[in-house]
Design an enzyme around this catalytic site. Structure first.
Site, mmCIF file in Angstrom:
data_model
loop_
_atom_site.group_PDB
_atom_site.id
_atom_site.type_symbol
_atom_site.label_atom_id
_atom_site.label_comp_id
_atom_site.label_asym_id
_atom_site.label_seq_id
_atom_site.Cartn_x
_atom_site.Cartn_y
_atom_site.Cartn_z
ATOM 1 N N HIS A 50 10.367 -1.507 -26.825
ATOM 2 C CA HIS A 50 10.210 -2.255 -28.072
ATOM 3 C C HIS A 50 8.785 -2.782 -28.099
ATOM 4 O O HIS A 50 8.487 -3.738 -27.380
ATOM 5 C CB HIS A 50 11.168 -3.433 -28.139
ATOM 6 C CG HIS A 50 12.607 -3.093 -27.913
ATOM 7 N ND1 HIS A 50 13.158 -2.896 -26.659
ATOM 8 C CD2 HIS A 50 13.631 -2.900 -28.799
ATOM 9 C CE1 HIS A 50 14.448 -2.628 -26.767
ATOM 10 N NE2 HIS A 50 14.768 -2.618 -28.064
ATOM 11 N N ARG B 227 17.825 -1.429 -18.369
ATOM 12 C CA ARG B 227 17.281 -0.524 -19.387
ATOM 13 C C ARG B 227 15.829 -0.170 -19.081
ATOM 14 O O ARG B 227 15.281 0.760 -19.665
ATOM 15 C CB ARG B 227 17.358 -1.194 -20.763
ATOM 16 C CG ARG B 227 18.756 -1.556 -21.189
ATOM 17 C CD ARG B 227 18.749 -2.490 -22.397
ATOM 18 N NE ARG B 227 18.294 -1.832 -23.606
ATOM 19 C CZ ARG B 227 18.146 -2.457 -24.770
ATOM 20 N NH1 ARG B 227 18.388 -3.764 -24.866
ATOM 21 N NH2 ARG B 227 17.730 -1.794 -25.832
ATOM 22 N N ARG C 291 24.565 2.894 -24.651
ATOM 23 C CA ARG C 291 25.128 4.203 -25.019
ATOM 24 C C ARG C 291 25.923 4.012 -26.313
ATOM 25 O O ARG C 291 27.125 3.842 -26.298
ATOM 26 C CB ARG C 291 26.021 4.694 -23.876
ATOM 27 C CG ARG C 291 26.814 5.963 -24.127
ATOM 28 C CD ARG C 291 27.559 6.361 -22.858
ATOM 29 N NE ARG C 291 28.643 7.297 -23.103
ATOM 30 C CZ ARG C 291 29.935 6.965 -23.148
ATOM 31 N NH1 ARG C 291 30.300 5.707 -22.939
ATOM 32 N NH2 ARG C 291 30.874 7.867 -23.377
ATOM 33 N N HIS D 203 17.826 -10.698 -30.879
ATOM 34 C CA HIS D 203 18.910 -10.616 -31.860
ATOM 35 C C HIS D 203 19.215 -12.008 -32.414
ATOM 36 O O HIS D 203 19.588 -12.146 -33.580
ATOM 37 C CB HIS D 203 20.179 -10.035 -31.220
ATOM 38 C CG HIS D 203 20.081 -8.574 -30.937
ATOM 39 N ND1 HIS D 203 19.465 -8.078 -29.819
ATOM 40 C CD2 HIS D 203 20.522 -7.499 -31.644
ATOM 41 C CE1 HIS D 203 19.534 -6.757 -29.837
ATOM 42 N NE2 HIS D 203 20.158 -6.387 -30.929
ATOM 43 N N ASP E 294 12.678 -2.577 -35.373
ATOM 44 C CA ASP E 294 13.994 -2.901 -34.844
ATOM 45 C C ASP E 294 14.801 -3.466 -36.013
ATOM 46 O O ASP E 294 14.258 -3.746 -37.095
ATOM 47 C CB ASP E 294 13.859 -3.924 -33.705
ATOM 48 C CG ASP E 294 15.035 -3.874 -32.737
ATOM 49 O OD1 ASP E 294 16.063 -3.259 -33.073
ATOM 50 O OD2 ASP E 294 14.936 -4.465 -31.646
#
Length: 555
Positions: free
Chosen positions: A210, A179, A117, A222, A295
């Site tokens: 994704h 998620r 969020r 990441h 991304d």
């Protein structure tokens, strides 16, 4: 007569004035806008930047007013003050609309529901995708997308990087977890399509992610490029099935992920930088005609294999991506800009690729940002106060939480807990919302708050938990992660009845087969805690089902 005509003054034919709001078909107008744009303006349309801080930085304002970039990305660090965010969005769009062609920005964020969020402040918290998977109703997915979208629209946000349709294939995944809608590809596709439809109804552009699937790895792109060793046939029938469904449902945008599949023709090239995945599979084999956005290209999963950020950006465009997304704002003369512009001007093939990407971005904007339901370019504060949080949406999210709560097991009927025995019950949690609501629903209950994730405090908190448990017969304790599991282990030989309320992914309950009861709520939203406590009190009959294959409960 000819001589007379030669003496008359010659006037060039008048050029028809055209801008973004000219009433023409999107595909026709996109071509006209492109024909009036410089190389710099065309290239800028494929850029989407984030910025640091609550207010737009002078640097991102320069990118908008001097380069005419195509979009901005809102992250969690921009959003604690909702009204301030609305003002920021308005100032960014005002800068974009001052251009001669008046092309507005795509204003995007990650508002998936549940755990992720990015727009905080006064926006609603919701149970999230795994809760939707547990309820199993497409209508719940549609309504979740609609109400999340309606709040974003009030803030001027016109694009959302959701739904997440990654499967919960690897239950050890720390990045995906709750998620995900679950591990069933068909269900994820159906629920994702319904979520997207709801968001579109609210005026916000949905983006599935994704691609081609982040669910079968424990690694986080990441920090590293995950290698997922599955053959293409498995990928096609499992991870790619939700996308196949969404493409048929005409999803307007898809985000490419920084993931490699060595057993496919792409080898160890990240899917986000791979022509095989973006062009051959997504575009040609699956027939996707919308836009592809990367991304964050500043993630190690993209920059490490490419060697540099500017090289990753070029490879991403050549692979078939249409928007390059960056979490931070580079300098105006950064190589990510200068190298791409030089390549565009020197390489005709690359120039055509950039023009094609910009054309897709313009068509998306022309299709979605000129509708009656389009979010305002400059939000009005009075409307923001009125519409955020969305009261109707909050009522729905409470109903969704109630439909999704799941009893994992209930030995000897320890659930429900008798209210009259509250003084002999301990509620333990790192979440004050759970404890405060518990005190209201179970007057006289004991409460104890522990750390969310503090390995250095584990031993002392285990000792404190044992001391707290000595005063009661039953311990109700929330578990959101491995730290919670390790803490709960302190009660194994306590002789007390232990009930675990699983928050986020229920997978951690696997390590706690000895507890007496366990239920899952999939979220730490206040509505989810209220439903968990109401289930413990016996006022809600749990109907949710785990949306992934059964837990392997082992000692």
């Amino acid at each position: 007569m000819l001589g007379v005509l030669l003496l008359l003054p010659w006037h060039a034919p008048a050029i028809e004035p055209v801008d973004f709001f000219t009433q023409k078909d999107p595909s026709v107008l996109a071509e006209e806008l492109l024909s009036r744009m410089s190389d710099e303006e065309i290239l800028a349309q494929v850029f989407m930047f984030g910025w640091v801080g609550a207010d737009p930085s002078p640097l991102i304002l320069e990118w908008i007013e001097k380069r005419r970039i195509g979009g901005v990305k809102i992250f969690g660090w921009n959003t604690e003050d909702t009204l301030r965010l609305a003002r920021a969005v308005g100032s960014l769009q005002e800068g974009a609309l001052r251009s001669p062609l008046k092309i507005p920005l795509l204003v995007a964020t990650d508002q998936e529901g549940g755990w992720i969020r990015h727009v905080k402040g006064t926006t609603s918290e919701s149970p999230g995708n795994m809760a939707i998977g547990a309820s199993g109703f497409p209508q719940d997915a549609y309504q979740a997308g609609f109400y999340i979208g309606r709040e974003l629209a009030a803030l001027g946000i016109n694009m959302n990087f959701a739904p997440t349709v990654d499967l919960y294939t690897n239950t050890r995944s720390v990045l995906i977890g709750p998620r995900s809608f679950g591990d069933n590809p068909s269900a994820a596709g159906i629920l994702g399509a319904a979520f997207a439809r709801g968001m579109e109804k609210a005026g916000v552009i949905p983006t599935a992610k994704h691609f081609p699937g982040h669910g079968d790895t424990e690694l986080d792109s990441h920090g590293i490029l995950p290698l997922i060793n599955i053959p293409f046939e498995t990928l096609w029938n499992r991870e790619l099935l939700p996308y196949r469904i969404l493409v048929k449902e005409r999803i307007p945008a898809i985000m490419s992920g920084h993931l490699a599949f060595p057993l496919t023709k792409a080898g160890r090239t990240p899917a986000s930088l791979s022509p095989y995945f973006i062009t051959e599979i997504l575009r040609k084999k699956m027939g996707f005609t919308g836009i592809v956005v990367t991304d964050d290209l500043m993630m190690n999963g993209a920059t490490t294999p490419a060697g540099s950020l500017s090289r990753a950006a070029q490879l991403a465009l050549e692979a078939g991506n249409d928007i390059l997304m960056f979490s931070k704002t580079p300098f105006l003369t950064d190589p990510v800009w200068t190298n791409l512009l030089a390549t565009m001007q020197q390489n005709p093939q690359f120039r055509r690729r950039v023009q094609d990407a910009a054309r897709r971005v313009l068509e998306l904007k022309l299709t979605y940002l000129r509708r009656p339901e389009t979010p305002p370019f400059v939000p009005k504060e009075a409307e923001v106060r009125k519409r955020v949080p969305d009261k109707e949406g909050q009522a729905f999210f409470l109903q969704l939480a109630a439909r999704s709560v799941t009893v994992i097991f209930n030995k000897n009927g320890v659930i429900p807990v008798k209210k009259e025995q509250a003084s002999r019950v301990l509620f333990a949690s790192p979440f004050e919302d759970f404890l405060s609501q518990g005190r209201k629903l179970f007057p006289g209950v004991r409460t104890w708050r522990f750390s969310y994730d503090a390995p250095e405090r584990l031993e002392i908190e285990q000792q404190n938990l044992r001391l707290q448990a000595q005063q009661v017969d039953t311990v109700v304790i929330t578990c959101a992660n491995g730290y919670g599991t390790n803490l709960i282990e302190a009660l194994r030989t306590s002789g007390k009845r232990v009930i675990v309320v699983s928050v986020l992914s229920p997978i951690y309950v696997e390590r706690l087969p000895w507890v007496d009861g366990a239920l899952a709520i999939y979220s730490y939203a206040p509505e989810s805690f209220l439903v968990a406590l109401s289930t413990l009190a016996g006022t809600i009959q749990p109907e949710g089902k785990l949306p992934f294959k059964g837990l392997k409960l082992t000692s």
